[in-house]
Design a protein around this motif. Structure first.
Motif, PDB file in Angstrom:
ATOM      1  N   ASN A  63     -19.162  12.033 -39.337  1.00 15.74           N
ATOM      2  CA  ASN A  63     -19.289  12.844 -38.230  1.00 15.74           C
ATOM      3  C   ASN A  63     -20.248  12.509 -37.037  1.00 15.74           C
ATOM      4  OD1 ASN A  63     -17.847  14.505 -40.357  1.00 15.74           O
ATOM      5  ND2 ASN A  63     -19.393  16.349 -40.123  1.00 15.74           N
ATOM      6  N   GLU A  64     -21.439  11.828 -37.517  1.00 14.53           N
ATOM      7  CA  GLU A  64     -22.019  11.190 -36.388  1.00 14.53           C
ATOM      8  C   GLU A  64     -21.512  10.096 -35.830  1.00 14.53           C
ATOM      9  OE1 GLU A  64     -25.903   9.484 -37.806  1.00 14.53           O
ATOM     10  OE2 GLU A  64     -26.838  11.611 -38.030  1.00 14.53           O
ATOM     11  N   SER A 104     -18.215  11.485 -33.787  1.00 11.33           N
ATOM     12  CA  SER A 104     -18.701  12.485 -32.536  1.00 11.33           C
ATOM     13  C   SER A 104     -19.078  11.867 -31.215  1.00 11.33           C
ATOM     14  CB  SER A 104     -19.620  13.607 -33.163  1.00 11.33           C
ATOM     15  OG  SER A 104     -20.826  12.954 -33.415  1.00 11.33           O
ATOM     16  N   CYS A 164     -22.972  20.608 -37.838  1.00 13.22           N
ATOM     17  CA  CYS A 164     -22.128  20.004 -36.844  1.00 13.22           C
ATOM     18  C   CYS A 164     -21.421  20.651 -36.120  1.00 13.22           C
ATOM     19  CB  CYS A 164     -21.394  18.876 -37.614  1.00 13.22           C
ATOM     20  SG  CYS A 164     -22.229  17.558 -38.407  1.00 13.22           S
ATOM     21  N   GLU A 189     -23.523  21.939 -33.511  1.00 12.09           N
ATOM     22  CA  GLU A 189     -24.250  20.902 -32.503  1.00 12.09           C
ATOM     23  C   GLU A 189     -23.012  20.403 -31.686  1.00 12.09           C
ATOM     24  OE1 GLU A 189     -27.631  19.264 -35.899  1.00 12.09           O
ATOM     25  OE2 GLU A 189     -26.216  17.852 -35.074  1.00 12.09           O
ATOM     26  N   TYR A 190     -21.891  20.018 -32.375  1.00 11.25           N
ATOM     27  CA  TYR A 190     -21.128  19.303 -31.438  1.00 11.25           C
ATOM     28  C   TYR A 190     -20.040  20.227 -30.617  1.00 11.25           C
ATOM     29  CZ  TYR A 190     -21.650  15.776 -35.193  1.00 11.25           C
ATOM     30  OH  TYR A 190     -22.334  14.838 -36.062  1.00 11.25           O
ATOM     31  N   LYS A 229     -20.142  20.132 -27.071  1.00  9.35           N
ATOM     32  CA  LYS A 229     -19.514  19.142 -26.444  1.00  9.35           C
ATOM     33  C   LYS A 229     -17.900  19.210 -26.385  1.00  9.35           C
ATOM     34  CE  LYS A 229     -19.300  14.384 -27.125  1.00  9.35           C
ATOM     35  NZ  LYS A 229     -19.434  13.335 -27.880  1.00  9.35           N
TER      36      LYS A 229
END
Ligand SMILES: NC(=O)c1ccc[n+]([C@@H]2O[C@H](COP(=O)([O-])OP(=O)(O)OC[C@H]3O[C@@H](n4cnc5c(N)ncnc54)[C@H](OP(=O)(O)O)[C@@H]3O)[C@@H](O)[C@H]2O)c1
Length: 276
Positions: free
Chosen positions: A109-110, A113, A189, A192-193, A196
């Motif tokens: 994921n990190e 992304s 996530c 957080e994402y 974006k």
């Protein structure tokens, strides 16, 4: 620019099944640790008219995940990531299970992304085992360590798993905890994402007749009589579910776990309620 779909654990099982429901104008990148298996899967997809590539990656190693991201990015814009890589209780020890299933999800994921744009999606594969744990066992404080102190995170989870009696049971406990973490982490996530424009979901299969599912059928099959379907799931059913959740047209599905388990989790809850 071509659109790219990356599937970890894509050399077999439900990851490979998912690719067969992907639009053929996407470039498919299959990843896993065993190159021979990936090459066989790529040949299978090519015969069906897909453009597909194999890229070896061990998701429990961040540098390996970074190399996978770079490979996929070199082919076009990464639109879909299905993180299906995983190890089950009969396959490994508690620590390896936590490193692959839980930390592997963090790295995927990190790292993905960082390069994905608005309109893209990550689907992390969890398990209905995430739902069998008593609530007092689940400690979100421990889960948060995955972002700040990976080694402490691993130690905390395997310490809990060590409470079980027997090697298989300890791996099983570590598996459930790692998959419960995946549900929690994917949801985190998503928020957080989401800023974006990247959509994130987890998907939790019940017992599915893949190599892994068949290996776990004795213990994993305990919930089948309590389920609505009263059978194991088929890899292609899960492939379709994964591909649908990962499809850009499913743009409002975010921050949730999609339980594709034939009703076994709810059946288990009813069974427990009726027993009281
Ligand atoms: N089948 C079930 O009943 C069931 C139920 C609930 C959840 N799940 C989950 O569903 C996912 C897919 O499993 P499946 O049933 O399709 O089984 P599978 O056919 O064994 O697929 C798992 C894939 O993950 C890959 N893998 C394992 N460790 C890896 C690592 N460190 N890095 C990269 N790839 C790795 C394996 O390939 P290599 O060994 O070549 O790396 C394999 O291709 C897993 O996350 C599993 O936990 C399965």
């Amino acid at each position: 620019m071509a659109n790219v779909c990356v599937i970890t654990g894509g050399g077999s099982g439900m990851g490979l099944a998912a690719t067969k429901f992907m639009p053929k104008d996407k470039i498919i990148v299959l990843s896993g640790r065993t190159v021979k298996k990936l090459e066989g899967a790529v040949a299978e997809l090519e015969a069906l008219g897909y453009t597909a590539y194999a890229c070896a990656c061990d998701t429990s190693k961040r540098e390996s995940v970074k190399a996978l991201v770079a490979f996929a990015q070199g082919l076009g814009e990464i639109k879909n990531v299905i993180n299906s890589a995983g190890l089950s209780p009969a396959m490994s020890d508690p620590e390896t299970i936590v490193r692959v299933n839980a930390l592997g999800t963090v790295y995927i994921n990190e790292e993905f992304s960082k390069v994905m744009n608005a309109g893209s999606v990550i689907v992390d594969v969890s398990s209905n085992s995430a739902y069998i744990l008593p609530s007092f066992i689940i400690n979100k404080k421990d889960y948060k360590l995955a972002d700040t102190d990976e080694e402490k995170f691993v130690k905390k989870i395997i310490k809990k798993a060590s409470m079980a009696k027997g090697d298989y049971q300890r791996s099983g406990f570590a598996y459930s905890l790692s998959k419960n973490f995946v549900v929690w982490y994917a949801q985190k996530c998503a928020f957080e994402y989401g800023k974006k424009g990247i959509r994130v979901c987890s998907l939790s299969p019940g017992l599915i007749a893949t190599d892994m599912g068949n290996l776990e059928a004795k213990d994993g099959g305990m919930l089948i009589p309590m389920s609505a379907e009263e059978r194991m799931g088929k890899p292609e059913e899960l492939g379709f579910a994964l591909a649908t959740v990962a499809d850009e047209r499913n743009g409002y599905l975010a921050g949730v776990d999609v339980l594709v388990d034939g009703g076994s989790t709810n059946g288990m809850k009813e069974f427990k309620k009726n027993k009281k």
